[in-house]
Design a protein around this motif. Sequence first.
Motif, short mmCIF file in Angstrom:
data_model
loop_
_atom_site.label_atom_id
_atom_site.label_comp_id
_atom_site.label_asym_id
_atom_site.label_seq_id
_atom_site.Cartn_x
_atom_site.Cartn_y
_atom_site.Cartn_z
N PRO A 167 0.83 -1.22 0.00
CA PRO A 167 0.00 0.00 0.00
C PRO A 167 0.86 1.27 0.00
O PRO A 167 1.90 1.32 0.65
CB PRO A 167 -0.80 -0.12 1.30
N GLN A 168 0.41 2.27 -0.73
CA GLN A 168 1.10 3.55 -0.81
C GLN A 168 0.12 4.68 -0.58
O GLN A 168 -1.10 4.52 -0.78
CB GLN A 168 1.76 3.71 -2.19
N ASP A 169 0.63 5.84 -0.15
CA ASP A 169 -0.22 7.02 0.00
C ASP A 169 -0.70 7.48 -1.38
O ASP A 169 0.07 7.50 -2.34
CB ASP A 169 0.55 8.16 0.67
N ASP A 170 -1.97 7.84 -1.44
CA ASP A 170 -2.51 8.29 -2.73
C ASP A 170 -2.44 9.80 -2.91
O ASP A 170 -2.89 10.35 -3.91
CB ASP A 170 -3.95 7.81 -2.92
N GLY A 171 -1.85 10.48 -1.90
CA GLY A 171 -1.73 11.93 -1.98
C GLY A 171 -2.98 12.67 -1.57
O GLY A 171 -3.03 13.90 -1.58
N LYS A 172 -4.00 11.93 -1.17
CA LYS A 172 -5.28 12.55 -0.78
C LYS A 172 -5.72 12.08 0.61
O LYS A 172 -6.89 12.16 0.96
CB LYS A 172 -6.37 12.20 -1.80
N LYS A 227 -6.40 -6.49 -5.38
CA LYS A 227 -7.66 -6.19 -4.70
C LYS A 227 -7.69 -6.81 -3.31
O LYS A 227 -8.21 -6.20 -2.36
CB LYS A 227 -8.84 -6.70 -5.53
N VAL A 228 -7.15 -8.03 -3.17
CA VAL A 228 -7.11 -8.67 -1.85
C VAL A 228 -6.30 -7.81 -0.88
O VAL A 228 -6.71 -7.58 0.26
CB VAL A 228 -6.50 -10.08 -1.96
N VAL A 229 -5.16 -7.33 -1.33
CA VAL A 229 -4.33 -6.49 -0.46
C VAL A 229 -5.05 -5.18 -0.15
O VAL A 229 -5.07 -4.72 1.01
CB VAL A 229 -2.96 -6.20 -1.12
N ALA A 230 -5.64 -4.58 -1.16
CA ALA A 230 -6.35 -3.31 -0.97
C ALA A 230 -7.51 -3.45 0.02
O ALA A 230 -7.69 -2.63 0.92
CB ALA A 230 -6.85 -2.79 -2.32
N ASP A 231 -8.29 -4.52 -0.13
CA ASP A 231 -9.43 -4.74 0.77
C ASP A 231 -8.95 -4.94 2.20
O ASP A 231 -9.60 -4.47 3.16
CB ASP A 231 -10.24 -5.96 0.32
N LYS A 232 -7.83 -5.60 2.37
CA LYS A 232 -7.33 -5.89 3.71
C LYS A 232 -6.93 -4.62 4.45
O LYS A 232 -7.14 -4.51 5.67
CB LYS A 232 -6.13 -6.84 3.64
N VAL A 233 -6.38 -3.65 3.74
CA VAL A 233 -5.87 -2.44 4.40
C VAL A 233 -6.77 -1.23 4.16
O VAL A 233 -6.41 -0.11 4.55
CB VAL A 233 -4.43 -2.13 3.92
N GLY A 234 -7.93 -1.44 3.54
CA GLY A 234 -8.84 -0.32 3.31
C GLY A 234 -8.34 0.64 2.24
O GLY A 234 -8.55 1.86 2.34
N ALA A 235 -7.68 0.11 1.23
CA ALA A 235 -7.14 0.92 0.16
C ALA A 235 -7.92 0.69 -1.12
O ALA A 235 -8.85 -0.14 -1.18
CB ALA A 235 -5.66 0.60 -0.06
N THR A 236 -7.53 1.39 -2.17
CA THR A 236 -8.12 1.22 -3.49
C THR A 236 -7.10 0.57 -4.41
O THR A 236 -5.94 0.97 -4.45
CB THR A 236 -8.52 2.59 -4.08
N ALA A 237 -7.54 -0.46 -5.15
CA ALA A 237 -6.67 -1.08 -6.15
C ALA A 237 -6.71 -0.23 -7.41
O ALA A 237 -7.77 0.25 -7.81
CB ALA A 237 -7.12 -2.50 -6.44
N GLN A 238 -5.56 -0.07 -8.04
CA GLN A 238 -5.48 0.90 -9.13
C GLN A 238 -4.49 0.42 -10.20
O GLN A 238 -3.45 -0.15 -9.90
CB GLN A 238 -5.03 2.24 -8.56
N ASP A 239 -4.86 0.67 -11.48
CA ASP A 239 -3.92 0.42 -12.57
C ASP A 239 -2.72 1.35 -12.44
O ASP A 239 -2.84 2.47 -11.94
CB ASP A 239 -4.59 0.68 -13.92
N LEU A 281 -3.57 -15.89 -2.73
CA LEU A 281 -4.62 -14.95 -2.31
C LEU A 281 -4.97 -15.12 -0.84
O LEU A 281 -5.22 -14.15 -0.13
CB LEU A 281 -5.87 -15.12 -3.19
N GLU A 282 -4.96 -16.36 -0.36
CA GLU A 282 -5.22 -16.60 1.05
C GLU A 282 -4.10 -16.00 1.91
O GLU A 282 -4.36 -15.37 2.94
CB GLU A 282 -5.32 -18.11 1.31
N GLU A 283 -2.87 -16.18 1.48
CA GLU A 283 -1.75 -15.61 2.25
C GLU A 283 -1.81 -14.10 2.28
O GLU A 283 -1.58 -13.47 3.30
CB GLU A 283 -0.42 -16.10 1.67
N LEU A 284 -2.11 -13.49 1.14
CA LEU A 284 -2.19 -12.02 1.09
C LEU A 284 -3.30 -11.50 1.99
O LEU A 284 -3.17 -10.43 2.59
CB LEU A 284 -2.43 -11.57 -0.35
N ALA A 285 -4.38 -12.26 2.11
CA ALA A 285 -5.52 -11.81 2.92
C ALA A 285 -5.27 -11.95 4.40
O ALA A 285 -5.88 -11.23 5.21
CB ALA A 285 -6.77 -12.59 2.51
N THR A 286 -4.39 -12.86 4.79
CA THR A 286 -4.24 -13.15 6.21
C THR A 286 -2.90 -12.77 6.81
O THR A 286 -2.76 -12.69 8.03
CB THR A 286 -4.44 -14.66 6.46
N SER A 287 -1.89 -12.54 5.97
CA SER A 287 -0.56 -12.24 6.51
C SER A 287 -0.40 -10.76 6.84
O SER A 287 -1.18 -9.93 6.39
CB SER A 287 0.51 -12.66 5.50
#
Length: 287
Positions: A167-172, A227-239, A281-287
Amino acid sequence: MRVLVTGLSGTIGGAVARALVRRGHTVVGTVKAEGRPVPEGVEPLVADLFAPGALAGVAKDVDAAVHAASSNDERSGELDYAVVSTFLDAFAGTSKPFVYTSGLWLHGNTGDTAATEESPFAPPMVVSWRPDVEKKLVDAKDVHTIRIRPGLVYGGGRGYIPMLLGPQDDGKGGKVVRHVGDGSNRWSVVHADDLGDLYALAVEKAPAGSVYLATVDEPVQVRDASKVVADKVGATAQDWDPADAQQYWSVMVEAFLLDQVATSAKARAELGWTPSRPPLLEELATS
């Protein structure tokens, strides 16, 4: 057996060493400096792998060797040539297995047809030197060589995947998880501990001249992983525009954009390899 493993501090080298110890082998592993953390029960050996003959002495005192080290920079090919040359000389005319870490990237984009060990090479620039190293191993008829081509390795929060999808800061005031391109491409992946098991099996019983792909048979679409990582940390997945990504990842971008499907049927059939660790995907969601 007494087995030398290069790159003990790395994701692959550490997993290989742990697997060998679990199976009752004695392991000597190379590290860059004193005090580096090593798996329990492994004897560390400080060595500069770029130095000519750095491993020639210890090669005489081991029964097998696994080359899992990488400099992860523009000198990676140079390091491979140095280590491979050392062991081809040291093990010539013996039955000592030498296992070389290649990679699935060697096969380039596969499309929907699963790559096998016999699929043609189309490597991205970052590993463009690797076919020549593999040829060197194939041509060494008097050495018991084994080549393993892993997919993207994950596990324990290590490897390229968590670095790329961090995850990275989106500047907003929020967070964003960016995947290179539109995320429609697929990664063929393997858990480090499953990969370690495969290397141990290869050391014990793979025939001379053999080669194995190392990946779970179900690839992961990159946008699903982000998306799994984004959902876990409350972020947005983005191209992420590949041209922009190159400012951070340089020639790695071409490799991250590969669309790869592969099968490890040969390793399962010949060596009895049975991957069992949690899927990516399971590891990304739980680690």
